[in-house]
Design a protein around this motif. Sequence first.
Motif, PDB file in Angstrom:
ATOM      1  N   ALA A 190       0.912  -1.157   0.050  1.00 28.02           N
ATOM      2  CA  ALA A 190       0.043   0.076   0.166  1.00 28.02           C
ATOM      3  C   ALA A 190       0.736   1.381   0.008  1.00 28.02           C
ATOM      4  O   ALA A 190       0.644   2.099  -0.657  1.00 28.02           O
ATOM      5  CB  ALA A 190      -0.877   0.047   1.217  1.00 28.02           C
ATOM      6  N   ASP A 193       2.323   2.039  -3.657  1.00 25.27           N
ATOM      7  CA  ASP A 193       1.486   2.493  -4.742  1.00 25.27           C
ATOM      8  C   ASP A 193       1.179   3.941  -4.226  1.00 25.27           C
ATOM      9  O   ASP A 193       1.274   4.835  -5.261  1.00 25.27           O
ATOM     10  CB  ASP A 193      -0.133   2.170  -3.901  1.00 25.27           C
ATOM     11  CG  ASP A 193      -0.568   0.739  -4.625  1.00 25.27           C
ATOM     12  OD1 ASP A 193       0.257   0.177  -5.219  1.00 25.27           O
ATOM     13  OD2 ASP A 193      -1.742   0.416  -4.129  1.00 25.27           O
ATOM     14  N   ARG A 194       1.520   4.369  -3.030  1.00 24.43           N
ATOM     15  CA  ARG A 194       1.534   5.909  -2.675  1.00 24.43           C
ATOM     16  C   ARG A 194       2.774   6.612  -3.137  1.00 24.43           C
ATOM     17  O   ARG A 194       2.656   7.980  -3.451  1.00 24.43           O
ATOM     18  CB  ARG A 194       1.240   5.974  -1.422  1.00 24.43           C
ATOM     19  CG  ARG A 194      -0.566   5.717  -0.845  1.00 24.43           C
ATOM     20  CD  ARG A 194      -0.636   5.168   0.389  1.00 24.43           C
ATOM     21  NE  ARG A 194      -2.248   4.966   0.657  1.00 24.43           N
ATOM     22  CZ  ARG A 194      -2.568   3.750   0.288  1.00 24.43           C
ATOM     23  NH1 ARG A 194      -2.116   2.908  -0.322  1.00 24.43           N
ATOM     24  NH2 ARG A 194      -4.170   3.564   0.757  1.00 24.43           N
ATOM     25  N   TYR A 290      -3.404  10.523   1.781  1.00 18.62           N
ATOM     26  CA  TYR A 290      -4.146   9.576   1.072  1.00 18.62           C
ATOM     27  C   TYR A 290      -5.321   9.195   1.574  1.00 18.62           C
ATOM     28  O   TYR A 290      -5.203   8.744   2.934  1.00 18.62           O
ATOM     29  CB  TYR A 290      -3.205   8.429   0.247  1.00 18.62           C
ATOM     30  CG  TYR A 290      -2.179   8.779  -0.759  1.00 18.62           C
ATOM     31  CD1 TYR A 290      -2.917   8.615  -2.210  1.00 18.62           C
ATOM     32  CD2 TYR A 290      -1.042   9.287  -0.487  1.00 18.62           C
ATOM     33  CE1 TYR A 290      -1.739   9.202  -3.101  1.00 18.62           C
ATOM     34  CE2 TYR A 290      -0.558   9.956  -1.580  1.00 18.62           C
ATOM     35  CZ  TYR A 290      -0.756   9.748  -3.034  1.00 18.62           C
ATOM     36  OH  TYR A 290      -0.010  10.358  -4.045  1.00 18.62           O
ATOM     37  N   THR A 291      -6.328   8.713   0.920  1.00 19.63           N
ATOM     38  CA  THR A 291      -7.444   8.106   1.715  1.00 19.63           C
ATOM     39  C   THR A 291      -8.330   7.398   0.528  1.00 19.63           C
ATOM     40  O   THR A 291      -7.818   7.003  -0.679  1.00 19.63           O
ATOM     41  CB  THR A 291      -8.420   9.206   2.018  1.00 19.63           C
ATOM     42  OG1 THR A 291      -9.669   8.275   2.811  1.00 19.63           O
ATOM     43  CG2 THR A 291      -9.253   9.968   1.147  1.00 19.63           C
ATOM     44  N   SER A 292      -9.169   6.576   1.078  1.00 22.24           N
ATOM     45  CA  SER A 292      -9.582   5.558   0.051  1.00 22.24           C
ATOM     46  C   SER A 292     -11.042   6.079  -0.629  1.00 22.24           C
ATOM     47  O   SER A 292     -11.932   7.051   0.428  1.00 22.24           O
ATOM     48  CB  SER A 292     -10.303   4.290   0.998  1.00 22.24           C
ATOM     49  OG  SER A 292      -9.096   3.667   1.615  1.00 22.24           O
ATOM     50  N   ARG A 297      -7.901   3.005  -6.653  1.00 19.54           N
ATOM     51  CA  ARG A 297      -6.854   3.825  -6.783  1.00 19.54           C
ATOM     52  C   ARG A 297      -7.144   4.804  -5.537  1.00 19.54           C
ATOM     53  O   ARG A 297      -7.969   5.518  -5.556  1.00 19.54           O
ATOM     54  CB  ARG A 297      -6.541   4.622  -8.141  1.00 19.54           C
ATOM     55  CG  ARG A 297      -5.259   5.466  -8.064  1.00 19.54           C
ATOM     56  CD  ARG A 297      -5.039   5.916  -9.497  1.00 19.54           C
ATOM     57  NE  ARG A 297      -4.149   7.039  -9.462  1.00 19.54           N
ATOM     58  CZ  ARG A 297      -3.849   7.869 -10.268  1.00 19.54           C
ATOM     59  NH1 ARG A 297      -4.684   7.863 -11.461  1.00 19.54           N
ATOM     60  NH2 ARG A 297      -3.072   8.818 -10.213  1.00 19.54           N
ATOM     61  N   PRO A 298      -6.117   4.903  -4.634  1.00 21.29           N
ATOM     62  CA  PRO A 298      -6.322   5.666  -3.526  1.00 21.29           C
ATOM     63  C   PRO A 298      -6.076   7.394  -3.909  1.00 21.29           C
ATOM     64  O   PRO A 298      -5.365   7.469  -5.210  1.00 21.29           O
ATOM     65  CB  PRO A 298      -5.099   5.598  -2.750  1.00 21.29           C
ATOM     66  CG  PRO A 298      -3.993   4.566  -3.397  1.00 21.29           C
ATOM     67  CD  PRO A 298      -4.655   4.144  -4.738  1.00 21.29           C
ATOM     68  N   LYS A 299      -6.740   8.006  -3.340  1.00 16.54           N
ATOM     69  CA  LYS A 299      -6.811   9.418  -3.559  1.00 16.54           C
ATOM     70  C   LYS A 299      -5.811  10.179  -2.794  1.00 16.54           C
ATOM     71  O   LYS A 299      -5.884  10.179  -1.504  1.00 16.54           O
ATOM     72  CB  LYS A 299      -8.319   9.999  -3.287  1.00 16.54           C
ATOM     73  CG  LYS A 299      -9.208   9.471  -4.273  1.00 16.54           C
ATOM     74  CD  LYS A 299     -10.750   9.918  -3.591  1.00 16.54           C
ATOM     75  CE  LYS A 299     -11.240   9.540  -2.486  1.00 16.54           C
ATOM     76  NZ  LYS A 299     -12.490   9.952  -2.213  1.00 16.54           N
ATOM     77  N   GLU A 569     -10.614  -1.655  -2.828  1.00 17.75           N
ATOM     78  CA  GLU A 569      -9.021  -2.183  -2.610  1.00 17.75           C
ATOM     79  C   GLU A 569      -9.020  -3.441  -1.997  1.00 17.75           C
ATOM     80  O   GLU A 569      -8.242  -4.126  -2.287  1.00 17.75           O
ATOM     81  CB  GLU A 569      -8.617  -1.134  -1.544  1.00 17.75           C
ATOM     82  CG  GLU A 569      -8.211   0.210  -1.939  1.00 17.75           C
ATOM     83  CD  GLU A 569      -8.066   1.144  -0.940  1.00 17.75           C
ATOM     84  OE1 GLU A 569      -6.905   1.274  -0.444  1.00 17.75           O
ATOM     85  OE2 GLU A 569      -8.786   2.317  -0.838  1.00 17.75           O
ATOM     86  N   ILE A 625      -2.878  -4.533   1.802  1.00 19.55           N
ATOM     87  CA  ILE A 625      -3.344  -3.384   2.462  1.00 19.55           C
ATOM     88  C   ILE A 625      -2.744  -3.195   3.863  1.00 19.55           C
ATOM     89  O   ILE A 625      -2.460  -2.203   4.098  1.00 19.55           O
ATOM     90  CB  ILE A 625      -5.044  -3.393   2.563  1.00 19.55           C
ATOM     91  CG1 ILE A 625      -5.317  -3.671   1.188  1.00 19.55           C
ATOM     92  CG2 ILE A 625      -5.443  -2.049   3.109  1.00 19.55           C
ATOM     93  CD1 ILE A 625      -6.854  -3.796   0.878  1.00 19.55           C
TER      94      ILE A 625
END
Length: 710
Positions: A190, A193-194, A290-292, A297-299, A569, A625
């Motif tokens: 996780a 990704d960020r 980042y949030t879900s 795709r995280p925001k 996710e 995750i």
Amino acid sequence: MAEELPTEVSEQEKVSEAEIAVHWKEEEYYYPSEAFVEQANAADPAILERFSEEHFPECFQEYSDLLAWDEPWNQMLDSSNPPFWRWFVGGRLNASYNCLDRHLEKYGDKAAIIWVPEPESEETQFITYSDLHRRVNEFAALLQDFCELKTGDRVTFYLPMIPELPVSMLACARIGVIHSEVFGGFSGAACGDRIADSGSHILVTVDGYYRSGELQDHKARADEALDAAAKLGQTVDKVLVWRRHPGQYASKSPMVEGRDFFVDEIIGKYRDEVVTPVSMPAEAPLFLMYTSGTTGRPKGCQHSTGGYLAYVAGTAKYYEDIHPEDIYWCTADIGWITGHSYIVYGPLMLGTTTVIYEGVPTYPDAGRAWRIAEKLGVNIFHTAPTMIRMLRKLGPDEPAKYDYHFKHLTTVGEPIEPEVWRWYHEVIGKGEAVIVDTWWQTENGGFLGSTLPAVHPMKPGSCGPAVLGIYPVIYDEDGKEVPAGSGRAGNICIRNPWPGLCQTVWGQPERFVDIYYGKFCKDRSSKDWHDWPYLAGDGAVQAADGYFRILGRVDDVINVAGHRLGTKEIESAALTVDEVSEAAAVPVVDEVRGRAVEIYVALKPGTAPSKAIENKVKEAVDRLIGKIARPRSVWIVQDMPKTRSGKIMRRVIAAISNFGDVGDVSTLANPEIVDEIRHHVQSEKVKRGDQPRELTPEEAAELRSFGHAE
Ligand code: PRX
């Protein structure tokens, strides 16, 4: 396309949802003590008038006055390019200067941070404003010189609750570098990704940290993050590794020559260096969080410097009632927005002492939190309903044994049940403390709904009215206003822009517009902010007194212990298991954590169900995750209940998992599967003794709206 199909919520269902709300019990008011009111930062109700809608946006001058500006701004709000609002245009300032330098003369020798390590045998660290200033400057010098970072670059942190996290944040802020902290409890994948999404070339991490008595090997997970980022095409040039015990390496994962560096070995070169704070435009991004959301795709919520800081300073001062002489402890993790706003930036801007605790507040026993509060003289305590439920379960009478005195308590992150609220008030607050139930989100920068503690009475289970300068509205599915006191629930929106709202979703401006404004903006060409209500994604009901009761998410987000997890996710993680062809994650009511995750999977043709597949799914979620998202149960089913267009009806399986009412399923493509799944899941649950109690009307309403955003 979904709109053309038979509606998933029939008119009959909508009505019954409304009826549920009508029968909710109204709770009694609780009032703040005179002693609290006398010392409160905002005790005069005149402040409500100053922030009324007719004074918008000028009312936010009061918040901007709490900051030290290098250059004054010349325009409060530029709303000419909706919904990309710009606040305090023309102003310049530095976040690290606002948290540190300006306090040195008056508070230099006072603790800015009190850091409590998890092992009780290790000493508590008192870090004064002067010490923190020195540490931040040295690290800022290192970032500038050794890492060659410059204004606008992004740096990812993968750090737990250690003082090096705020040091790293403020060092970045000092040189105009955008920080992006990833919660230490997230998996390496996780984090990777960020790193990739933010385009960071530098990662700041630590070798290990304590959690429930064990020294975690965090560097090993950081290495997984680097591998994951590399697979996505993002190379990290340098990894700065703080050491939990300087000089000793706690990880089994080897350091990579030329890439990984121990900070304690290289920082000596920058001893006592002072870095001039870079004067940043108010509009410059300060950090990403980042949030879900509804897609995998995280925001990356991009928060500004001026607007964010002003909003956090104002809300911390009036709603947390922080004074410089307070000892303030928020148990959230700095890896979430609550920690950024109300452990680091808010308290430090106000020159107070903020307590940071490394580990689990119930470790090694239920009295730990209260020993910390007693020893340090904590008088403001800020936590989440899950923690309150856990503390209550483990030691219902524990707080009375300790001699601490809270003037103020906060609850945040999830709805709190009235009986849990009352325990918080009577037992933790010893009947003396006020409580604020603060409703808000990662995107918002600071609180949106709360009572103003010396002005409004409290009502268990309701966050209260909107906070200063926020004007909400509740819309039904057709965009019609649901009036206060109607007893009906709907989508809570904020009609106006405010300084703390994130500027955009990093790298995905179109997603920012669609997610938050797509549903209720009737005219996307309008240049008038009145046409752009912000969609929070929560269901809410407003009582006749104006207080809001937040029901929970109406999109595909599951709130586990206050952590926001996207169903997509979790489902994507399950789909990495070879045998799985389809997956659907749903929330189940959990007595301590609010909600837990259950996942339904269908297998590829010819694959037989097995315990091994269930375990593989759980492991995939852990790995991709983090353990917080691990499903409580994995249900292998023949097929999922689907609409005629093939969409999985999560609402129906959520009802099954919670022994709730599945509603009308006659319009589904495969209605017969519902009974089959129900029989399989519920009989197994009964066998396991895993049958939840009867749902409250609020829970039933939340579950009925689950998955509507698909
Ligand atoms: O559903 C609401 C719930 O948490 C969501 C926001 O989660 P996150 O972005 O992770 O931010 C958490 C910390 C602010 C909201 O959409 N939520 C947050 N606070 C409350 C709440 N639900 C009820 N009552 C609250 N006080």
